[in-house]
Design a protein around this motif. Structure first.
Motif, mmCIF file in Angstrom:
data_model
loop_
_atom_site.group_PDB
_atom_site.id
_atom_site.type_symbol
_atom_site.label_atom_id
_atom_site.label_comp_id
_atom_site.label_asym_id
_atom_site.label_seq_id
_atom_site.Cartn_x
_atom_site.Cartn_y
_atom_site.Cartn_z
ATOM 1 N N ALA A 181 0.874 -1.173 0.000
ATOM 2 C CA ALA A 181 0.000 0.000 0.000
ATOM 3 C C ALA A 181 0.907 1.216 0.000
ATOM 4 C CB ALA A 181 -0.871 0.000 1.253
ATOM 5 N N SER A 182 0.737 2.089 -0.962
ATOM 6 C CA SER A 182 1.584 3.283 -0.966
ATOM 7 C C SER A 182 0.698 4.522 -0.966
ATOM 8 C CB SER A 182 2.524 3.263 -2.169
ATOM 9 O OG SER A 182 1.799 3.148 -3.362
ATOM 10 N N PHE A 183 1.168 5.516 -0.254
ATOM 11 C CA PHE A 183 0.355 6.716 -0.033
ATOM 12 C C PHE A 183 0.972 7.922 -0.734
ATOM 13 C CE2 PHE A 183 0.275 3.948 3.746
ATOM 14 C CZ PHE A 183 -1.021 3.482 3.607
ATOM 15 N N TYR A 184 0.083 8.807 -1.163
ATOM 16 C CA TYR A 184 0.585 10.046 -1.768
ATOM 17 C C TYR A 184 -0.230 11.216 -1.234
ATOM 18 C CZ TYR A 184 3.432 12.424 -5.348
ATOM 19 O OH TYR A 184 4.354 13.209 -5.996
ATOM 20 N N LEU A 185 -0.048 12.366 -1.845
ATOM 21 C CA LEU A 185 -0.630 13.578 -1.271
ATOM 22 C C LEU A 185 -2.151 13.544 -1.230
ATOM 23 C CD1 LEU A 185 -1.473 15.422 -4.074
ATOM 24 C CD2 LEU A 185 1.015 15.389 -4.171
ATOM 25 N N TYR A 186 -2.770 12.720 -2.109
ATOM 26 C CA TYR A 186 -4.229 12.718 -2.191
ATOM 27 C C TYR A 186 -4.872 11.714 -1.246
ATOM 28 C CZ TYR A 186 -2.122 9.569 -5.614
ATOM 29 O OH TYR A 186 -1.298 8.664 -6.228
ATOM 30 N N ASN A 187 -4.090 10.892 -0.555
ATOM 31 C CA ASN A 187 -4.698 9.886 0.322
ATOM 32 C C ASN A 187 -5.060 10.475 1.684
ATOM 33 O OD1 ASN A 187 -2.542 7.796 -1.364
ATOM 34 N ND2 ASN A 187 -4.730 7.326 -1.252
ATOM 35 N N THR A 188 -6.018 9.795 2.346
ATOM 36 C CA THR A 188 -6.529 10.302 3.622
ATOM 37 C C THR A 188 -6.504 9.204 4.688
ATOM 38 O OG1 THR A 188 -8.780 9.593 3.097
ATOM 39 C CG2 THR A 188 -8.147 11.822 2.396
ATOM 40 N N LYS A 189 -6.669 9.621 5.946
ATOM 41 C CA LYS A 189 -6.738 8.639 7.042
ATOM 42 C C LYS A 189 -7.972 7.746 6.880
ATOM 43 C CE LYS A 189 -3.907 10.583 10.609
ATOM 44 N NZ LYS A 189 -3.760 11.320 11.837
ATOM 45 N N GLU A 190 -9.041 8.307 6.341
ATOM 46 C CA GLU A 190 -10.263 7.505 6.121
ATOM 47 C C GLU A 190 -9.957 6.370 5.144
ATOM 48 O OE1 GLU A 190 -10.270 10.967 6.005
ATOM 49 O OE2 GLU A 190 -11.057 10.947 8.062
ATOM 50 N N GLU A 191 -9.129 6.655 4.160
ATOM 51 C CA GLU A 191 -8.769 5.605 3.199
ATOM 52 C C GLU A 191 -7.906 4.528 3.863
ATOM 53 O OE1 GLU A 191 -8.904 7.857 -1.101
ATOM 54 O OE2 GLU A 191 -7.181 8.224 0.178
ATOM 55 N N VAL A 192 -7.049 4.956 4.782
ATOM 56 C CA VAL A 192 -6.242 3.977 5.522
ATOM 57 C C VAL A 192 -7.182 3.101 6.358
ATOM 58 C CG1 VAL A 192 -4.484 3.645 7.289
ATOM 59 C CG2 VAL A 192 -4.213 5.461 5.591
ATOM 60 N N ASP A 193 -8.179 3.734 6.993
ATOM 61 C CA ASP A 193 -9.158 2.960 7.784
ATOM 62 C C ASP A 193 -9.856 1.941 6.882
ATOM 63 O OD1 ASP A 193 -8.478 4.457 9.973
ATOM 64 O OD2 ASP A 193 -10.178 5.845 9.802
ATOM 65 N N ALA A 194 -10.195 2.373 5.679
ATOM 66 C CA ALA A 194 -10.874 1.459 4.743
ATOM 67 C C ALA A 194 -9.944 0.300 4.370
ATOM 68 C CB ALA A 194 -11.298 2.223 3.491
ATOM 69 N N LEU A 195 -8.662 0.602 4.207
ATOM 70 C CA LEU A 195 -7.687 -0.453 3.895
ATOM 71 C C LEU A 195 -7.639 -1.473 5.026
ATOM 72 C CD1 LEU A 195 -5.144 -1.643 2.344
ATOM 73 C CD2 LEU A 195 -3.780 -0.045 3.698
ATOM 74 N N VAL A 196 -7.581 -0.965 6.259
ATOM 75 C CA VAL A 196 -7.474 -1.871 7.419
ATOM 76 C C VAL A 196 -8.741 -2.724 7.537
ATOM 77 C CG1 VAL A 196 -7.262 -1.957 9.935
ATOM 78 C CG2 VAL A 196 -5.838 -0.381 8.605
ATOM 79 N N THR A 197 -9.894 -2.110 7.358
ATOM 80 C CA THR A 197 -11.154 -2.871 7.370
ATOM 81 C C THR A 197 -11.132 -3.908 6.243
ATOM 82 O OG1 THR A 197 -12.264 -0.904 8.166
ATOM 83 C CG2 THR A 197 -13.684 -2.630 7.282
ATOM 84 N N GLY A 198 -10.676 -3.482 5.085
ATOM 85 C CA GLY A 198 -10.608 -4.378 3.926
ATOM 86 C C GLY A 198 -9.689 -5.561 4.197
ATOM 87 N N LEU A 199 -8.575 -5.303 4.880
ATOM 88 C CA LEU A 199 -7.638 -6.392 5.185
ATOM 89 C C LEU A 199 -8.257 -7.383 6.164
ATOM 90 C CD1 LEU A 199 -4.290 -4.383 5.421
ATOM 91 C CD2 LEU A 199 -4.823 -6.229 3.807
ATOM 92 N N ARG A 200 -8.999 -6.846 7.137
ATOM 93 C CA ARG A 200 -9.670 -7.742 8.097
ATOM 94 C C ARG A 200 -10.696 -8.611 7.373
ATOM 95 N NH1 ARG A 200 -8.113 -6.730 13.128
ATOM 96 N NH2 ARG A 200 -7.397 -4.643 13.695
ATOM 97 N N GLN A 201 -11.403 -7.992 6.446
ATOM 98 C CA GLN A 201 -12.411 -8.759 5.677
ATOM 99 C C GLN A 201 -11.741 -9.793 4.769
ATOM 100 O OE1 GLN A 201 -14.697 -5.670 3.807
ATOM 101 N NE2 GLN A 201 -15.840 -5.193 5.684
ATOM 102 N N THR A 202 -10.602 -9.419 4.209
ATOM 103 C CA THR A 202 -9.866 -10.344 3.332
ATOM 104 C C THR A 202 -9.438 -11.564 4.133
ATOM 105 O OG1 THR A 202 -9.030 -8.431 2.142
ATOM 106 C CG2 THR A 202 -7.905 -10.509 1.723
ATOM 107 N N LYS A 203 -8.967 -11.304 5.334
ATOM 108 C CA LYS A 203 -8.506 -12.399 6.198
ATOM 109 C C LYS A 203 -9.681 -13.333 6.510
ATOM 110 C CE LYS A 203 -6.002 -13.259 10.345
ATOM 111 N NZ LYS A 203 -6.616 -13.265 11.631
ATOM 112 N N GLU A 204 -10.794 -12.731 6.842
ATOM 113 C CA GLU A 204 -12.019 -13.473 7.158
ATOM 114 C C GLU A 204 -12.435 -14.329 5.949
ATOM 115 O OE1 GLU A 204 -13.278 -13.290 10.033
ATOM 116 O OE2 GLU A 204 -15.291 -14.134 9.805
ATOM 117 N N TYR A 205 -12.432 -13.690 4.805
ATOM 118 C CA TYR A 205 -12.837 -14.314 3.524
ATOM 119 C C TYR A 205 -12.032 -15.566 3.251
ATOM 120 C CZ TYR A 205 -13.799 -14.089 -1.594
ATOM 121 O OH TYR A 205 -14.170 -14.338 -2.874
ATOM 122 N N PHE A 206 -10.716 -15.483 3.448
ATOM 123 C CA PHE A 206 -9.878 -16.636 3.120
ATOM 124 C C PHE A 206 -9.821 -17.665 4.237
ATOM 125 C CE2 PHE A 206 -8.350 -13.765 -0.181
ATOM 126 C CZ PHE A 206 -8.372 -14.628 -1.259
#
Ligand SMILES: Cc1ncc(COP(=O)(O)O)c(C=O)c1O
Length: 324
Positions: free
Chosen positions: A295-320
């Protein structure tokens, strides 16, 4: 302007240095020093020079967390070292390499310092005079600019003493029937119609980044990376690669779920990470991983997007974990 050559990107810029300076100065038995964390763009051109010239490619060891120390570089230098080629910032681990100190050591051995700045130029202010590097390369498309354009910086005296690698219009001085003479840098390395549209696009991108302030860009993405890592460490089975001190990226694996599967499931949630070997196969082997997600961040990314990534990773783990 004599020290700035417009190229197709970082890859072309490094290839120019390898094909010209490298082929002219490296002799049988000489040494070229690289590190295990190089992008293929700053590795294969040197492999080719070493192969053709019967020279030796030497690799700088990394610390356990993936850093390059000045001592480790020093251990690989000798009086046969002709070139030290190193990434300013690792595209996989986010490691920031001690270029200024390494350049000093390289010069003490009579070697030149080549810097792959593809991952630093978009994210931090670079002063080539302060670094005292001999060559430095970067690409516009990693800094809000267009594809197909990048820059090779080189010290004027070195560039003017180097043979061009492409020949044709724009780069000539006098053209005879058998022999021709060539213009000084930058023209001698910009044969044919210049990359006009690309250079204008890059210029606009630089103005844009300057307006925001590269210091602000750097601080913002570092904050996002630290914010992401703090949460990602709480995900059971998730491995983060690389040192604590890093730029704005996090490379990881999620247990034994393949990085491409992680990327696909995240993609279904609208989250883009990169998966694979990241054009750094020797580093993957050093990490003991066939691939990783990043995951790489640039000037346009936000903390909300990081939160979404973390939620997404938890869901990915659950999924598999349910045997998909
Ligand atoms: C560290 C590093 N070096 C070199 C390159 C090559 O850049 P380009 O493909 O624009 O030539 C990249 C691109 O991903 C990179 O991350």
């Amino acid at each position: 302007h004599e020290e700035i050559i417009f190229t197709r990107g970082t890859t072309t810029a490094i290839n120019i240095v390898a094909s010209s300076y490298g082929m002219e100065h490296v002799e049988e038995g000489d040494e070229i020093v690289v590190t295990y964390l190089e992008h293929h763009a700053n590795l294969i051109p040197w492999q080719q020079v070493a192969k053709r010239k019967k020279a030796k490619l030497k690799y700088v060891d990394l610390t356990a967390d993936g850093r390059v120390t000045v001592e480790a570089v020093e251990a690989q230098l000798s009086d046969r070292t002709k070139i030290v080629a190193m990434a300013h910032v690792s595209n996989v681990l986010g490691t920031i390499n001690p270029i200024k100190e390494v350049a000093r050591l390289a010069h003490a051995r009579g070697a030149v310092m080549v810097v792959d700045a593809a991952q630093s130029a978009p994210h931090q202010r670079i002063d080539v005079t302060d670094l005292d590097c001999d060559f430095l390369a970067f690409s516009a498309h990693k800094m809000c600019g267009p594809t197909g354009v990048g820059v090779l910086y080189g010290k004027k005296a070195l560039l003017n003493a180097m043979e061009p690698v492409e020949f044709g219009g724009e780069m000539i001085d006098y053209v005879g029937l058998e022999e021709s003479t060539f213009k000084p840098s930058p023209y001698r390395f910009e044969a044919g119609t210049p990359i006009i549209a690309g250079a204008v696009g890059l210029s606009a991108a630089i103005d844009f980044l300057e307006e925001i302030g590269l210091e602000n860009v750097e601080a913002h993405e570092r904050e996002l990376a630290q914010y992401a890592m703090a949460q990602m460490r709480d995900i059971d089975g998730l491995t983060i690669y690389g040192p604590e001190e890093r730029v704005g990226l996090v490379t990881f694996n999620l247990g034994d779920v393949h990085a491409h599967d992680v990327a696909t499931v995240l993609d279904m949630q609208g989250i883009a990470v990169r998966a694979g070997h990241h054009c750094a196969q020797p580093l993957m082997r050093w990490l003991g991983a066939s691939s990783t997600a990043r995951a790489s961040f640039y000037l346009y990314n936000t903390k909300e997007e990081v939160d979404a990534l973390v939620t997404g990773l938890r869901q990915t783990k659950e999924y598999f974990s349910h045997g998909f």
